[in-house]
Design a protein around this motif. Structure first.
Motif, PDB file in Angstrom:
ATOM      1  N   ASP A   2       0.832  -1.197   0.000  1.00 21.40           N
ATOM      2  CA  ASP A   2       0.000   0.000   0.000  1.00 21.40           C
ATOM      3  C   ASP A   2       0.867   1.247   0.000  1.00 21.40           C
ATOM      4  O   ASP A   2       1.834   1.338   0.738  1.00 21.40           O
ATOM      5  N   SER A  24      -2.181  10.424  -4.839  1.00 16.13           N
ATOM      6  CA  SER A  24      -2.484   9.174  -5.530  1.00 16.13           C
ATOM      7  C   SER A  24      -2.214   8.005  -4.587  1.00 16.13           C
ATOM      8  O   SER A  24      -1.317   8.067  -3.750  1.00 16.13           O
ATOM      9  N   TYR A  25      -3.006   6.964  -4.722  1.00 15.58           N
ATOM     10  CA  TYR A  25      -2.882   5.850  -3.790  1.00 15.58           C
ATOM     11  C   TYR A  25      -3.004   4.517  -4.513  1.00 15.58           C
ATOM     12  O   TYR A  25      -3.683   4.398  -5.531  1.00 15.58           O
ATOM     13  N   THR A  26      -2.299   3.540  -3.979  1.00 16.90           N
ATOM     14  CA  THR A  26      -2.411   2.172  -4.467  1.00 16.90           C
ATOM     15  C   THR A  26      -2.656   1.300  -3.251  1.00 16.90           C
ATOM     16  O   THR A  26      -1.730   0.885  -2.560  1.00 16.90           O
ATOM     17  N   SER A  28      -5.570  -1.722  -1.483  1.00 14.98           N
ATOM     18  CA  SER A  28      -6.659  -2.666  -1.724  1.00 14.98           C
ATOM     19  C   SER A  28      -7.788  -2.403  -0.744  1.00 14.98           C
ATOM     20  O   SER A  28      -7.565  -2.379   0.457  1.00 14.98           O
ATOM     21  N   THR A  67     -11.261   9.984  -6.880  1.00 11.43           N
ATOM     22  CA  THR A  67     -11.490   9.017  -7.941  1.00 11.43           C
ATOM     23  C   THR A  67     -10.994   7.669  -7.434  1.00 11.43           C
ATOM     24  O   THR A  67     -10.586   7.554  -6.276  1.00 11.43           O
ATOM     25  N   LYS A  68     -10.989   6.675  -8.305  1.00 14.90           N
ATOM     26  CA  LYS A  68     -10.566   5.344  -7.873  1.00 14.90           C
ATOM     27  C   LYS A  68      -9.068   5.249  -7.619  1.00 14.90           C
ATOM     28  O   LYS A  68      -8.602   4.305  -6.977  1.00 14.90           O
ATOM     29  N   LYS A  69      -8.301   6.223  -8.115  1.00 15.63           N
ATOM     30  CA  LYS A  69      -6.854   6.127  -7.973  1.00 15.63           C
ATOM     31  C   LYS A  69      -6.237   7.334  -7.281  1.00 15.63           C
ATOM     32  O   LYS A  69      -5.066   7.291  -6.893  1.00 15.63           O
ATOM     33  N   GLU A  70      -6.997   8.425  -7.168  1.00 15.72           N
ATOM     34  CA  GLU A  70      -6.380   9.623  -6.617  1.00 15.72           C
ATOM     35  C   GLU A  70      -7.422  10.574  -6.045  1.00 15.72           C
ATOM     36  O   GLU A  70      -8.623  10.455  -6.309  1.00 15.72           O
TER      37      GLU A  70
END
Lengths: 110, 114
Positions: A2, A24-26, A28, A67-70
């Motif tokens: 993460d 921005s994030y990664t 789960s 958003t889904k990524k950031e």
């Protein structure tokens, strides 16, 4: 692994010059994304929580989007008192941990 | 208003000393956290606690221990301070919720180990 990444590291704006900060994030299973403001030598001050893509929240000159990524923190017509470091954090999965970015240092010049 | 207080704003200790940092919150939060903040590294979690006498290690627990004997109080202990523990220490608290919850931070303790 993460991760949370904030950009830019530093931003200088003229008073009244609108701009955006990025997080921005990664991760789960995002449960929440948080924005904080931190003044020098002080603890972070909570600003917003965003839970799902498409959500927006506003407070005075600040608007946070997800958003889904950031996530973006938009600053409209900033004033010198908006100068601070802005931190982004996420909570994900089933654990209790939060993952923080390293922050964007914003300076607003009169 | 949520209030999280920390026992000291500034501390200077010598290498090898045992150091106690205390945090108190007045909002009946279940969760309490200790972070350290260093330039370029951001906030890193040392320990957290979700109940009295319960604790879990964070990302960097080495050289630290914690104590939570009462719900409102969470202590961070440096058993034998070292110069690489010079940092800003931040305490935070939050409600325990099965979804998510924001953290509220104290003002921080700037610790210098010489």
């Amino acid at each position: 692994e993460d991760q949370v990444t904030q950009s830019p590291e530093a931003l200088r704006l003229q008073e009244g010059e609108s701009s955006s900060l990025n997080c921005s994030y990664t991760v789960s299973g995002l449960r929440g994304l948080f924005w904080y403001r931190q003044d020098p030598g002080k603890g972070p001050e909570f600003l917003f929580t965003l839970y799902s893509a498409g959500e927006e929240k506003e407070k005075e000159r600040l608007k946070a989007t997800l958003t889904k990524k950031e996530s973006f923190l938009h600053i409209t017509a900033p004033k010198p008192e908006d100068s601070a470091t802005y931190l982004c954090a996420v909570q994900a999965g089933g654990g209790n941990q939060f993952y923080f970015g390293t922050g964007t240092s914003l300076t607003v010049i009169p | 208003d949520v209030k999280v207080t920390q026992s000291s704003r500034y501390l200077v200790k010598r290498t090898g000393e045992k150091v106690f940092l205390e945090c108190v919150q007045d909002m009946d939060h279940e969760n309490m956290f200790w972070y350290r903040q260093d330039p370029g590294l951001g906030l890193r979690l040392i320990y957290f606690s979700y109940d009295v006498k319960m604790k879990e290690k964070g990302d960097i627990p080495e050289g630290y221990s914690v104590s939570r004997e009462k719900k409102e109080r969470f202590s961070l202990i440096l058993e034998s301070a070292s110069t690489n523990q010079t940092s800003m220490y931040l305490c935070a608290s939050s409600f325990l919720d099965r979804y998510t919850y924001e953290q509220y931070f104290g003002p921080g303790t700037r610790l210098t180990v010489t």
